[in-house]
Design a protein around this motif. Sequence first.
Motif, PDB file in Angstrom:
ATOM      1  N   ASP A  17       0.681  -1.616  -0.483  1.00  0.00           N
ATOM      2  CA  ASP A  17      -0.452   0.028   0.363  1.00  0.00           C
ATOM      3  C   ASP A  17       0.896   0.682   0.102  1.00  0.00           C
ATOM      4  O   ASP A  17       0.433   2.155  -0.419  1.00  0.00           O
ATOM      5  CB  ASP A  17      -1.083  -0.450   1.732  1.00  0.00           C
ATOM      6  CG  ASP A  17      -2.280  -0.789   0.998  1.00  0.00           C
ATOM      7  OD1 ASP A  17      -2.319  -0.826  -0.032  1.00  0.00           O
ATOM      8  OD2 ASP A  17      -2.743  -1.607   2.637  1.00  0.00           O
ATOM      9  N   ARG A  18       2.428   1.097   0.535  1.00  0.00           N
ATOM     10  CA  ARG A  18       2.716   2.255   0.658  1.00  0.00           C
ATOM     11  C   ARG A  18       4.150   2.247  -0.577  1.00  0.00           C
ATOM     12  O   ARG A  18       4.647   3.252  -1.016  1.00  0.00           O
ATOM     13  CB  ARG A  18       3.549   2.020   1.844  1.00  0.00           C
ATOM     14  CG  ARG A  18       2.596   2.713   2.981  1.00  0.00           C
ATOM     15  CD  ARG A  18       3.132   2.991   4.278  1.00  0.00           C
ATOM     16  NE  ARG A  18       3.827   3.920   4.400  1.00  0.00           N
ATOM     17  CZ  ARG A  18       3.294   5.546   3.896  1.00  0.00           C
ATOM     18  NH1 ARG A  18       2.009   5.929   4.788  1.00  0.00           N
ATOM     19  NH2 ARG A  18       3.648   6.434   4.229  1.00  0.00           N
ATOM     20  N   CYS A  19       4.334   1.387  -1.003  1.00  0.00           N
ATOM     21  CA  CYS A  19       5.843   1.263  -1.918  1.00  0.00           C
ATOM     22  C   CYS A  19       5.312   1.883  -3.032  1.00  0.00           C
ATOM     23  O   CYS A  19       3.966   1.602  -4.305  1.00  0.00           O
ATOM     24  CB  CYS A  19       6.099  -0.297  -2.511  1.00  0.00           C
ATOM     25  SG  CYS A  19       7.274  -0.378  -3.471  1.00  0.00           S
ATOM     26  N   ILE A  20       5.823   2.998  -4.204  1.00  0.00           N
ATOM     27  CA  ILE A  20       5.830   3.254  -4.939  1.00  0.00           C
ATOM     28  C   ILE A  20       6.998   2.583  -6.040  1.00  0.00           C
ATOM     29  O   ILE A  20       7.118   3.656  -6.930  1.00  0.00           O
ATOM     30  CB  ILE A  20       6.354   4.926  -4.608  1.00  0.00           C
ATOM     31  CG1 ILE A  20       7.721   5.183  -4.227  1.00  0.00           C
ATOM     32  CG2 ILE A  20       4.870   5.634  -3.833  1.00  0.00           C
ATOM     33  CD1 ILE A  20       7.413   7.155  -3.576  1.00  0.00           C
ATOM     34  N   CYS A  22       9.922   3.418  -6.626  1.00  0.00           N
ATOM     35  CA  CYS A  22      10.982   4.291  -7.322  1.00  0.00           C
ATOM     36  C   CYS A  22      12.425   3.648  -7.105  1.00  0.00           C
ATOM     37  O   CYS A  22      12.825   4.001  -7.863  1.00  0.00           O
ATOM     38  CB  CYS A  22      11.082   5.348  -5.734  1.00  0.00           C
ATOM     39  SG  CYS A  22      11.349   4.956  -4.595  1.00  0.00           S
ATOM     40  N   VAL A  24      14.574   3.167  -5.158  1.00  0.00           N
ATOM     41  CA  VAL A  24      15.208   3.224  -4.350  1.00  0.00           C
ATOM     42  C   VAL A  24      16.100   1.827  -3.495  1.00  0.00           C
ATOM     43  O   VAL A  24      17.708   1.884  -3.333  1.00  0.00           O
ATOM     44  CB  VAL A  24      15.360   3.934  -3.293  1.00  0.00           C
ATOM     45  CG1 VAL A  24      16.445   4.383  -1.931  1.00  0.00           C
ATOM     46  CG2 VAL A  24      15.053   5.579  -3.977  1.00  0.00           C
ATOM     47  N   PRO A  61      11.677   6.192   0.839  1.00  0.00           N
ATOM     48  CA  PRO A  61      11.193   7.824   0.813  1.00  0.00           C
ATOM     49  C   PRO A  61       9.861   6.841   1.311  1.00  0.00           C
ATOM     50  O   PRO A  61       9.105   7.636   1.959  1.00  0.00           O
ATOM     51  CB  PRO A  61      10.562   7.726  -0.536  1.00  0.00           C
ATOM     52  CG  PRO A  61      11.083   7.175  -1.237  1.00  0.00           C
ATOM     53  CD  PRO A  61      11.965   5.692  -0.653  1.00  0.00           C
ATOM     54  N   THR A  62       8.655   6.179   1.736  1.00  0.00           N
ATOM     55  CA  THR A  62       7.412   5.988   1.911  1.00  0.00           C
ATOM     56  C   THR A  62       7.308   5.178   3.417  1.00  0.00           C
ATOM     57  O   THR A  62       6.312   4.663   3.498  1.00  0.00           O
ATOM     58  CB  THR A  62       6.519   5.169   0.856  1.00  0.00           C
ATOM     59  OG1 THR A  62       7.149   4.289   0.249  1.00  0.00           O
ATOM     60  CG2 THR A  62       6.889   5.815  -0.637  1.00  0.00           C
TER      61      THR A  62
ATOM     62  N   VAL B  18      12.664  10.946  -6.614  1.00  0.00           N
ATOM     63  CA  VAL B  18      12.044  11.097  -6.148  1.00  0.00           C
ATOM     64  C   VAL B  18      11.423  11.320  -5.515  1.00  0.00           C
ATOM     65  O   VAL B  18      10.034  12.534  -5.450  1.00  0.00           O
ATOM     66  CB  VAL B  18      12.139   9.979  -5.003  1.00  0.00           C
ATOM     67  CG1 VAL B  18      10.359  10.089  -4.206  1.00  0.00           C
ATOM     68  CG2 VAL B  18      12.913   8.697  -5.996  1.00  0.00           C
ATOM     69  N   PRO B  31       4.157  11.576  -0.634  1.00  0.00           N
ATOM     70  CA  PRO B  31       5.222  10.734  -1.616  1.00  0.00           C
ATOM     71  C   PRO B  31       4.499   9.664  -2.005  1.00  0.00           C
ATOM     72  O   PRO B  31       3.721   8.741  -3.479  1.00  0.00           O
ATOM     73  CB  PRO B  31       6.193   9.906  -0.975  1.00  0.00           C
ATOM     74  CG  PRO B  31       6.846  10.783   0.103  1.00  0.00           C
ATOM     75  CD  PRO B  31       5.758  11.928   0.510  1.00  0.00           C
ATOM     76  N   VAL B  32       3.314   8.420  -0.812  1.00  0.00           N
ATOM     77  CA  VAL B  32       2.246   7.707  -1.450  1.00  0.00           C
ATOM     78  C   VAL B  32       1.326   7.964  -2.225  1.00  0.00           C
ATOM     79  O   VAL B  32       1.122   7.101  -3.752  1.00  0.00           O
ATOM     80  CB  VAL B  32       1.840   7.290  -0.375  1.00  0.00           C
ATOM     81  CG1 VAL B  32       1.058   5.698  -0.899  1.00  0.00           C
ATOM     82  CG2 VAL B  32       3.388   6.705   0.665  1.00  0.00           C
ATOM     83  N   PHE B  35       2.769   9.116  -6.267  1.00  0.00           N
ATOM     84  CA  PHE B  35       3.006   8.735  -7.308  1.00  0.00           C
ATOM     85  C   PHE B  35       1.745   7.671  -7.473  1.00  0.00           C
ATOM     86  O   PHE B  35       2.330   6.839  -8.207  1.00  0.00           O
ATOM     87  CB  PHE B  35       3.999   7.416  -6.422  1.00  0.00           C
ATOM     88  CG  PHE B  35       5.827   8.061  -7.161  1.00  0.00           C
ATOM     89  CD1 PHE B  35       5.948   7.371  -7.902  1.00  0.00           C
ATOM     90  CD2 PHE B  35       5.680   9.301  -6.438  1.00  0.00           C
ATOM     91  CE1 PHE B  35       7.628   7.928  -7.937  1.00  0.00           C
ATOM     92  CE2 PHE B  35       6.793   9.230  -6.395  1.00  0.00           C
ATOM     93  CZ  PHE B  35       7.743   8.980  -7.474  1.00  0.00           C
ATOM     94  N   ARG B  36       1.237   7.843  -6.517  1.00  0.00           N
ATOM     95  CA  ARG B  36      -0.437   6.009  -7.245  1.00  0.00           C
ATOM     96  C   ARG B  36      -1.607   7.122  -7.244  1.00  0.00           C
ATOM     97  O   ARG B  36      -2.249   6.213  -7.390  1.00  0.00           O
ATOM     98  CB  ARG B  36      -0.581   5.757  -5.520  1.00  0.00           C
ATOM     99  CG  ARG B  36       0.301   4.892  -4.625  1.00  0.00           C
ATOM    100  CD  ARG B  36       0.880   3.928  -4.181  1.00  0.00           C
ATOM    101  NE  ARG B  36      -0.081   3.062  -3.645  1.00  0.00           N
ATOM    102  CZ  ARG B  36       0.393   1.363  -3.974  1.00  0.00           C
ATOM    103  NH1 ARG B  36       1.396   1.720  -3.955  1.00  0.00           N
ATOM    104  NH2 ARG B  36      -0.776   1.109  -4.076  1.00  0.00           N
TER     105      ARG B  36
END
Lengths: 500, 153
Positions: A17-20, A22, A24, A61-62, B18, B31-32, B35-36
């Motif tokens: 739910d939080r992973c974008i 990205c 990193v 970052p998330t 990012v 950020p969430v 991106f989402r």
Amino acid sequence: MSLSMATPAFLIERNLDRCIHCQVCVRQCANEAHGYDHEEQRVYSDDMRCVNCHRCVVLCPTRALSVRQFPLEFRANANWTAEVIHNIYLQAATGGILLTGMGNDRPYPIYWDHMLINASQVTNPSIDPLREPMELKTFLGRKPEKIVIENGRLKEALPPQLELELPVMFSAMSFGSISLNAMKSLALAAEAEGTYYNTGEGGLHKDLYPLGHRTIVQVASGRFGVHPDYLAAGAAIEIKIGQGAKPGIGGHLPGEKVGREVSETRMIPEGTDALSPAPHHDIYSIEDLRQLIYSLKEATNYSKPVSVKIAAVHNVAAIASGIARAGADIIAIDGYRGGTGATPLRTRDHVGIPIEFALAAVDSRLRDEGIRNQVSLVVAGSIRHSADIVKAVALGADAVYIGSAALIALGCHMCQKCYTGKCNWGIATQDPNLTKRLNPEIGAKRAANLLKAWKHEIKEMLGGMGINALESLRGNRLMLRGIGLTDRELNILGIKAAGE
Amino acid sequence: MRVTAREEYCAGCRLCEVYCAVSHSPYPADPVKAFRKSPHPPISRVLVEEQRPVSFALQCRHCTEAICVKACITGAMYRDPVTGAVRNQEERCVGCWTCILVCPFGAIRRDEQGKKVAAKCDLCAGAVEPACVKHCPNGALVVEGKGGGLKCM
């Protein structure tokens, strides 16, 4: 190729739910525990490769990542634990010695945690360090038998001394075992806070010569990087006989880590293994040690104190007495919890004795023999915080060395994989992709902050005892009481039980 | 004023990318969501150039004599006389990509998520510290003072 018995040690938990995605984490894991699936356009993880260094967790970052012990369990068995079984699988597959990094992690008693510090109440006033001066200055080196004063000044010059603003120095960690950026961080922090760092047996990199006056240069069994300029550059010279993480064992820096810079600094060919023999082949007795001590003193015109570092072993008191009589100015003792970049697991976990006992035994022995003034005692081997330092000084130490704590300040997360050379925090590695992750300006600031913070805390505790100079605490074991210790342990430590 | 990379400390994590993308998205603090919430990931105006072990973040150099400003066919690209930042007025930008063609640093990117516009570093106008500098974990990005800008013409 037969079936591998290996199973993951850690479980990477990714909160989808939080992973974008990205990446990193993908870019930061030198162990390649994270990857990116271009077809699915998503990040995935491979638990098998994770060493639990937290690099990805901290940089995400998330805050989508977490790592914990892999939940797979064997049938409960208090004797044949999962760790024992896994190690047998590993050795059965490889036929090799088990290696590890950092210090002994076994659940042996931690004697620091069985000692309590005194404080003043009513009958003698405590001191507020924020309002009154408090002295932590420490001098390391041989102290004269007596001092003669003439016209208000010392008649004879003191033997060479190291002057410390607080009783803490950075332990020997070589260039090779740690990165140049890590060494620079420690050197700059030592300069900022008025203490010293130690080259280990890796020689002194040319970039660090300007900070030579903050450097203790080591002469170890491999004699790597030892030459006249090196000896002249340091503030003191340390002969390394042994270290707490691997008493009785030499060192081995694998050839992969011996790049151009390490090769130049150590004065060995590029790509060759740097093997430090277990003993110094010219030291088989106290008399031989005396010869090396005086050779080094002669080579530096008797201008620098010479230290001898040993691991805390069973007869440490007698050995220390011999070292003092051999002419050393400082004795550094490294307890069985001392850290390292690489050590055989069984040696690390089962050889040596606790630094608390070694310190008490050595200090008592040197006092009994009337030679305590001839040497300063520096102790190492898992000094974790300022209270450990206060207790060490009260037990009789002049100063302490910190290694693991200093690296933790730089970002080390104690994953114990230093020996793989893939330190994701840029500390225990020579990989240029990884070493640049440690900015020495930031590292120096963090290491200096740790010393500053501990200095404040030591002053608070001293003030609480009604003591305004660290010198008044040194060897003042009445300021300690034991808790949960047997009579014999109290006796060795030379302290009373709480309530006595 | 511009952001300069210290290549020797760039860890290549691309957190600058990012956070740049996040801070220029409709959800600059999240950020969430940044991106989402959109079908396309938000566009970063800083790009990490990498040939390991060398890596560094590159964004607009905010040239004093900027060729992109001169080349812009609508006058959307301009140099802020007060801050010295080279910025693109997106409402005037027609997405002809002339600026991208002429920029010698390759610091301008295409944004085709809505109306076609040129996307470039605006030094996070109004912020005390650009997002990339603020979030670099290793101090590898620093803000350089005013004046002394490059001349790319």
